[in-house]
Enzyme design. Structure first.
Site, PDB file in Angstrom:
ATOM      1  CD  GLU A 150      18.570 -11.802   0.593  1.00 38.08           C
ATOM      2  OE1 GLU A 150      17.578 -11.533   0.761  1.00 38.08           O
ATOM      3  OE2 GLU A 150      19.209 -11.072  -0.370  1.00 38.08           O
ATOM      4  CG  HIS A 161      16.132  -8.327  -0.428  1.00 37.99           C
ATOM      5  ND1 HIS A 161      16.182  -9.556  -0.855  1.00 37.99           N
ATOM      6  CD2 HIS A 161      15.476  -7.811  -1.160  1.00 37.99           C
ATOM      7  CE1 HIS A 161      15.492  -9.756  -2.073  1.00 37.99           C
ATOM      8  NE2 HIS A 161      15.283  -8.647  -2.288  1.00 37.99           N
TER       9      HIS A 161
HETATM   10  P1  NAD Z   1      13.778  -7.354 -16.222  1.00 44.23           P
HETATM   11  O1  NAD Z   1      13.308  -8.766 -16.439  1.00 44.23           O
HETATM   12  O2  NAD Z   1      12.783  -6.227 -16.696  1.00 44.23           O
HETATM   13  O3  NAD Z   1      15.143  -7.099 -16.618  1.00 44.23           O
HETATM   14  C1  NAD Z   1      16.257  -7.854 -16.521  1.00 44.23           C
HETATM   15  C2  NAD Z   1      17.090  -7.724 -17.708  1.00 44.23           C
HETATM   16  O4  NAD Z   1      18.184  -8.514 -17.522  1.00 44.23           O
HETATM   17  C3  NAD Z   1      16.380  -8.020 -19.135  1.00 44.23           C
HETATM   18  O5  NAD Z   1      16.709  -7.031 -19.872  1.00 44.23           O
HETATM   19  C4  NAD Z   1      17.637  -9.194 -19.605  1.00 44.23           C
HETATM   20  O6  NAD Z   1      17.684  -9.081 -20.910  1.00 44.23           O
HETATM   21  C5  NAD Z   1      18.739  -9.083 -18.824  1.00 44.23           C
HETATM   22  N1  NAD Z   1      19.647 -10.032 -18.703  1.00 44.23           N
HETATM   23  C6  NAD Z   1      19.269 -11.441 -18.502  1.00 44.23           C
HETATM   24  N2  NAD Z   1      20.385 -12.038 -18.579  1.00 44.23           N
HETATM   25  C7  NAD Z   1      21.597 -11.279 -18.772  1.00 44.23           C
HETATM   26  C8  NAD Z   1      22.720 -11.412 -18.583  1.00 44.23           C
HETATM   27  N3  NAD Z   1      23.323 -12.557 -18.452  1.00 44.23           N
HETATM   28  N4  NAD Z   1      23.534 -10.420 -18.955  1.00 44.23           N
HETATM   29  C9  NAD Z   1      23.097  -9.154 -18.959  1.00 44.23           C
HETATM   30  N5  NAD Z   1      21.767  -8.961 -19.102  1.00 44.23           N
HETATM   31  C10 NAD Z   1      20.994 -10.234 -18.919  1.00 44.23           C
HETATM   32  O7  NAD Z   1      13.839  -7.424 -14.635  1.00 44.23           O
HETATM   33  P2  NAD Z   1      13.983  -5.983 -13.541  1.00 44.23           P
HETATM   34  O8  NAD Z   1      12.424  -6.108 -13.137  1.00 44.23           O
HETATM   35  O9  NAD Z   1      14.699  -5.031 -13.965  1.00 44.23           O
HETATM   36  O10 NAD Z   1      14.547  -7.038 -12.359  1.00 44.23           O
HETATM   37  C11 NAD Z   1      15.930  -7.171 -12.304  1.00 44.23           C
HETATM   38  C12 NAD Z   1      16.327  -7.940 -10.913  1.00 44.23           C
HETATM   39  O11 NAD Z   1      16.231  -7.114  -9.879  1.00 44.23           O
HETATM   40  C13 NAD Z   1      15.672  -9.181 -10.795  1.00 44.23           C
HETATM   41  O12 NAD Z   1      16.353 -10.239 -10.344  1.00 44.23           O
HETATM   42  C14 NAD Z   1      14.899  -8.775  -9.685  1.00 44.23           C
HETATM   43  O13 NAD Z   1      14.349 -10.048  -8.717  1.00 44.23           O
HETATM   44  C15 NAD Z   1      15.797  -8.010  -8.790  1.00 44.23           C
HETATM   45  N6  NAD Z   1      14.972  -7.123  -7.863  1.00 44.23           N
HETATM   46  C16 NAD Z   1      15.509  -7.020  -6.563  1.00 44.23           C
HETATM   47  C17 NAD Z   1      14.679  -5.962  -5.945  1.00 44.23           C
HETATM   48  C18 NAD Z   1      15.382  -5.737  -4.387  1.00 44.23           C
HETATM   49  O14 NAD Z   1      14.588  -5.525  -3.541  1.00 44.23           O
HETATM   50  N7  NAD Z   1      16.688  -5.762  -4.256  1.00 44.23           N
HETATM   51  C19 NAD Z   1      13.321  -5.578  -6.121  1.00 44.23           C
HETATM   52  C20 NAD Z   1      12.891  -5.622  -7.541  1.00 44.23           C
HETATM   53  C21 NAD Z   1      13.730  -6.601  -8.383  1.00 44.23           C
HETATM   54  C1  MLT Z   2      11.695  -8.882  -5.321  1.00 41.43           C
HETATM   55  O1  MLT Z   2      11.873 -10.032  -6.143  1.00 41.43           O
HETATM   56  O2  MLT Z   2      10.330  -8.274  -5.936  1.00 41.43           O
HETATM   57  C2  MLT Z   2      12.272  -8.153  -4.738  1.00 41.43           C
HETATM   58  O3  MLT Z   2      13.690  -8.668  -4.523  1.00 41.43           O
HETATM   59  C3  MLT Z   2      11.716  -7.833  -3.479  1.00 41.43           C
HETATM   60  C4  MLT Z   2      11.338  -8.655  -2.523  1.00 41.43           C
HETATM   61  O4  MLT Z   2      11.908  -9.998  -2.368  1.00 41.43           O
HETATM   62  O5  MLT Z   2      10.474  -8.284  -1.667  1.00 41.43           O
END
Ligand code: NAD
Ligand code: MLT
Length: 531
Positions: free
Chosen positions: A258, A276
Site C-alpha cells: 500500500e 484503505h
Molecule cells: P477479530 O480478532 O475480532 O476477528 C478476527 C476473527 O478471525 C477471529 O474470530 C478469529 O477467530 C478469526 N480467524 C483467525 N484466523 C482465522 C482463519 N485462519 N480462518 C478463519 N478465521 C480466522 O478482528 P476484527 O476486529 O474483526 O478485525 C479483522 C481484520 O480486519 C483485522 O485484520 C484488522 O486489521 C482488519 N481491519 C481492517 C480495517 C480497514 O480499514 N480496512 C479496519 C479495521 C480492521
Molecule cells: C486498522 O488496522 O485499524 C485498520 O486497518 C485501519 C487503519 O489502518 O487505520
C-alpha cells in the site's frame, strides 16, 4: 510528560491528551525529523502514515509507550519496542462498525456495478444495460472470520435477507448458534457462497488463504470483498480468476503493498478499489483517538493498560518465583490447541502443589498466549491475552490446591466445548518440561520443536511401522515416549523428530493399520525457551 502525535488525530483525542500531558502535534512530520526529535518524548501516537521503525525506537531514549489509533500494528516494529521495554497499545474496538459498514458498501457496490456506472455517466455515457447488477436478497454470503467486524457484517447482511454461512475455526458451534450463524468448512464456504467477505487478521496461517486452488473451488460468478488485509488474497491468482471470468468481481480496500503501485488488479474493470478506507469515518477516528489517548495516559501513569499488544519484562521478584513455569504454560496452551483445536467455551487451570502458593495469574495468561497465538498471531501477549479470551466468550477459571500425589508441582488444563472435554497435565521434572497426562493417558512426553503425537492400538510392531515410515521419508526420530490406559487397550506415543513432518508423510502415518489418530506439533523456540 511529553507526547508527540505524528499523524492526523481527532481533536477529541488531542483534548484528552492535553488535559493530562504536554502535546506536540506534528501530523506532517518527516521520517528524519521524527528520528531527530523523538528522544524528547515519553510517548508517541500514530495512525498508519508514520512508520515506527527500529531506528525511531532506538532514538526514542525516553519513550515509554507507543499508541496506534487503529487495530493493526503493522507500521510499528513491535519486537524492537518490546526489546526496549516500550509498551505498544492499539484501539481494537473503535473502528469495528466503520469497517463493517465499508465492507457492506463494497458488497452492494459490487452487486450493482456502482463504481463503473458512476465513471461511465461522468464520461457522458448512458449505457444502462451494461451495468445490470444482481440482487443480494437470498444470495449466500460466506464470511471468513466471525470476530468483531465479521459479526457486524453478518448482522447487516441478514437485514438484507442474505443467507449467511461462515468459516472461523476458533469459534465454537455454541457461540455461532448464539449469534444465529451457520458454521461450515472453508471448502464448503467456497463451494456455496455467491459473495465472500474476509475479516481475519494477517498471520502466517491466513497469508494468501485465497489463491488459485481456493478460487478453483468457488462458484462461477462469485464476488469477493476484502476489507481486512491485503496479503490474505494472492493478487495474481485473483487477477487470473477475474480475467477468466470465474470471479465476477472483487472489491478491495486493502492491498499487499500500500499504495498498490502498478498492480494488475487495477487494470481489471470488474474490480472496485478504495485506499484503505475501512476505518476512515469521523466516528471511528474519534473512537480510536479517544481509546488510544486513554491507554497512553494509563500507561504513563502506571495504571492498567488493557489494549497493550506487547509487554515489558516481568518484575524481578515475580520472575524469580514463576519464571520456569511461564514457558511450560505457554507450551501447554499451544499443545492443547494443536491437538484438540481452538473451539472452546471454558478453560480451567488447576495449580497443584507448591506452585499453588505462587502468584499464578501470569502463568494462566502465559497458557492463554500459547493457545491464542494460533488464532490471532503475534499480536497476543500476556498483557492482552485475558482481554482477548474474554472477548471471544471463553470463561477461564483458576483452581489451586496444595494437595498433590506424585509431583511437587502439577498444572492441569481442562477445556470444554459443549459436552466435549479434554485434559492435559504438565510439570517440571529436574527442571525439564513434561506432559504427564493427555486425556486418560498417563504420559511422560518431553516437548520439543517437532513432535508427532499418535494414539494407536497397544500392541507390538506399531513403533517399528511408524519408525520405518518416517525413516523412508528421511525423518530422523530423536526420542520417543509412550503411555497407555491399560495393556492391550489404546496407547499414546510421542516422537520427537529432527525436522518438520510434511503433510503427505503425516497422511501416510494416519493410514497405517491400527493408528487411531496422528498429529504433528510444532513448538517454536519462542515457546520452549525460558523467558
Ligand atoms: P477479530 O480478532 O475480532 O476477528 C478476527 C476473527 O478471525 C477471529 O474470530 C478469529 O477467530 C478469526 N480467524 C483467525 N484466523 C482465522 C482463519 N485462519 N480462518 C478463519 N478465521 C480466522 O478482528 P476484527 O476486529 O474483526 O478485525 C479483522 C481484520 O480486519 C483485522 O485484520 C484488522 O486489521 C482488519 N481491519 C481492517 C480495517 C480497514 O480499514 N480496512 C479496519 C479495521 C480492521
Ligand atoms: C486498522 O488496522 O485499524 C485498520 O486497518 C485501519 C487503519 O489502518 O487505520
Amino acid at each position: 510528560m511529553k507526547v508527540l502525535v505524528s499523524d492526523a488525530f481527532s481533536s477529541e483525542g488531542l483534548e484528552v491528551l492535553r488535559k493530562n500531558v504536554e502535546v506536540d502535534y506534528q501530523p506532517e512530520i518527516e521520517p528524519h525529523e521524527l528520528v531527530d526529535k523523538i528522544k524528547q518524548f515519553d510517548a508517541l501516537v500514530v495512525r498508519s502514515r508514520t512508520k515506527v521503525t527500529a531506528e525511531v525506537i532506538e532514538a526514542g531514549k525516553n519513550l515509554k509507550v507507543i499508541g496506534r489509533a487503529g487495530v493493526g500494528v503493522d507500521n510499528i516494529d513491535v519486537d524492537k519496542a518490546t526489546e526496549k521495554g516500550i509498551i505498544v497499545v492499539n484501539a481494537p474496538h473503535g473502528n469495528t462498525i466503520s469497517a463493517a459498514e465499508h465492507a457492506i458498501a463494497l458488497l452492494t457496490s459490487l452487486a450493482r456495478n456502482i463504481a463503473d456506472a458512476n465513471r461511465s455517466v461522468k464520461q457522458g455515457e448512458w449505457k444502462r444495460s451494461d451495468f445490470t447488477g444482481v440482487e443480494l436478497n437470498q444470495k449466500t454470503l460466506g464470511i471468513i472470520g466471525i470476530g468483531r467486524i465479521g459479526s457486524e457484517v453478518a448482522r447487516r447482511a441478514r437485514a438484507m435477507e442474505m443467507k449467511i454461512i461462515t468459516y472461523d475455526p476458533y469459534i465454537s458451534k455454541e457461540q455461532a448458534e448464539k449469534i444465529g450463524i451457520e458454521m461450515v468448512s472453508l471448502e464448503d464456504l467456497f463451494k456455496q457462497a455467491d459473495f465472500i467477505t474476509l475479516h481475519v487478521p494477517m498471520s502466517s496461517s491466513t497469508y494468501h488463504m485465497i489463491g488459485e486452488k481456493e478460487i478453483a473451488m468457488m462458484k462461477p460468478g462469485v464476488r469477493i470483498v476484502n476489507c481486512a488485509r491485503g496479503g490474505l488474497i494472492d493478487e495474481d491468482a485473483l487477477c487470473r480468476g477475474l480475467q477468466e471470468g470465474k470471479v465476477a468481481g472483487a472489491a478491495l480496500d486493502v492491498f499487499e503493498q500500500e499504495p498498490p503501485g502498478e498492480c494488475n488488479l487495477l487494470e481489471c474493470s470488474n474490480v472496485i478499489v478504495t485506499p484503505h478506507l475501512g476505518a476512515l469515518t469521523r466516528e471511528a477516528q474519534t473512537n480510536v483517538a479517544l481509546q488510544v489517548s486513554e491507554q497512553i495516559i494509563n500507561a504513563l501513569q502506571g495504571k492498567q493498560v488493557v489494549s497493550a499488544v506487547n509487554v515489558p519484562a516481568l518484575l524481578p521478584e515475580t520472575k524469580a518465583a514463576i519464571g520456569p513455569f511461564l514457558p511450560l504454560m505457554k507450551m501447554m496452551g499451544s499443545f492443547y490447541f494443536q491437538v484438540f483445536g481452538g473451539s472452546v467455551d471454558e478453560i480451567d487451570i488447576t495449580y497443584s502443589g507448591e506452585i499453588a502458593s505462587m502468584p499464578f495469574a501470569p502463568l494462566t495468561t502465559s497458557c492463554l498466549v500459547g493457545f491464542l497465538q494460533h488464532v490471532v498471531g503475534d499480536s497476543v501477549n500476556w498483557v492482552n491475552a485475558p482481554y482477548i479470551t474474554k472477548g471471544r466468550g471463553i470463561a477461564v477459571r483458576e483452581i489451586s490446591t496444595t494437595a498433590i500425589k506424585n509431583y511437587s508441582n502439577l498444572v492441569t488444563m481442562t477445556a470444554r466445548s459443549g459436552s466435549e472435554e479434554h485434559i492435559i497435565s504438565a510439570t517440571r521434572l529436574n527442571g525439564d518440561m513434561r506432559i504427564v497426562r493427555v486425556d486418560d493417558y498417563r504420559t511422560e512426553i518431553i516437548p520439543s520443536t517437532y513432535m508427532l503425537l499418535i494414539t494407536c492400538k497397544d500392541q507390538p510392531m506399531i513403533v517399528g511401522k511408524v519408525g520405518t515410515l518416517l525413516g523412508e521419508n528421511n525423518i530422523n526420530i530423536a526420542s520417543m515416549q509412550s503411555g497407555r490406559k491399560k495393556a492391550g487397550g489404546t496407547a499414546a506415543m510421542a516422537l520427537q523428530t529432527d525436522e518438520k513432518i510434511p503433510d503427505e508423510t503425516l497422511k501416510k502415518v494416519k493410514e497405517l493399520d491400527d493408528i487411531k489418530s496422528a498429529f504433528f506439533l510444532y513448538m517454536p523456540k519462542s515457546i520452549l525457551m525460558d523467558q
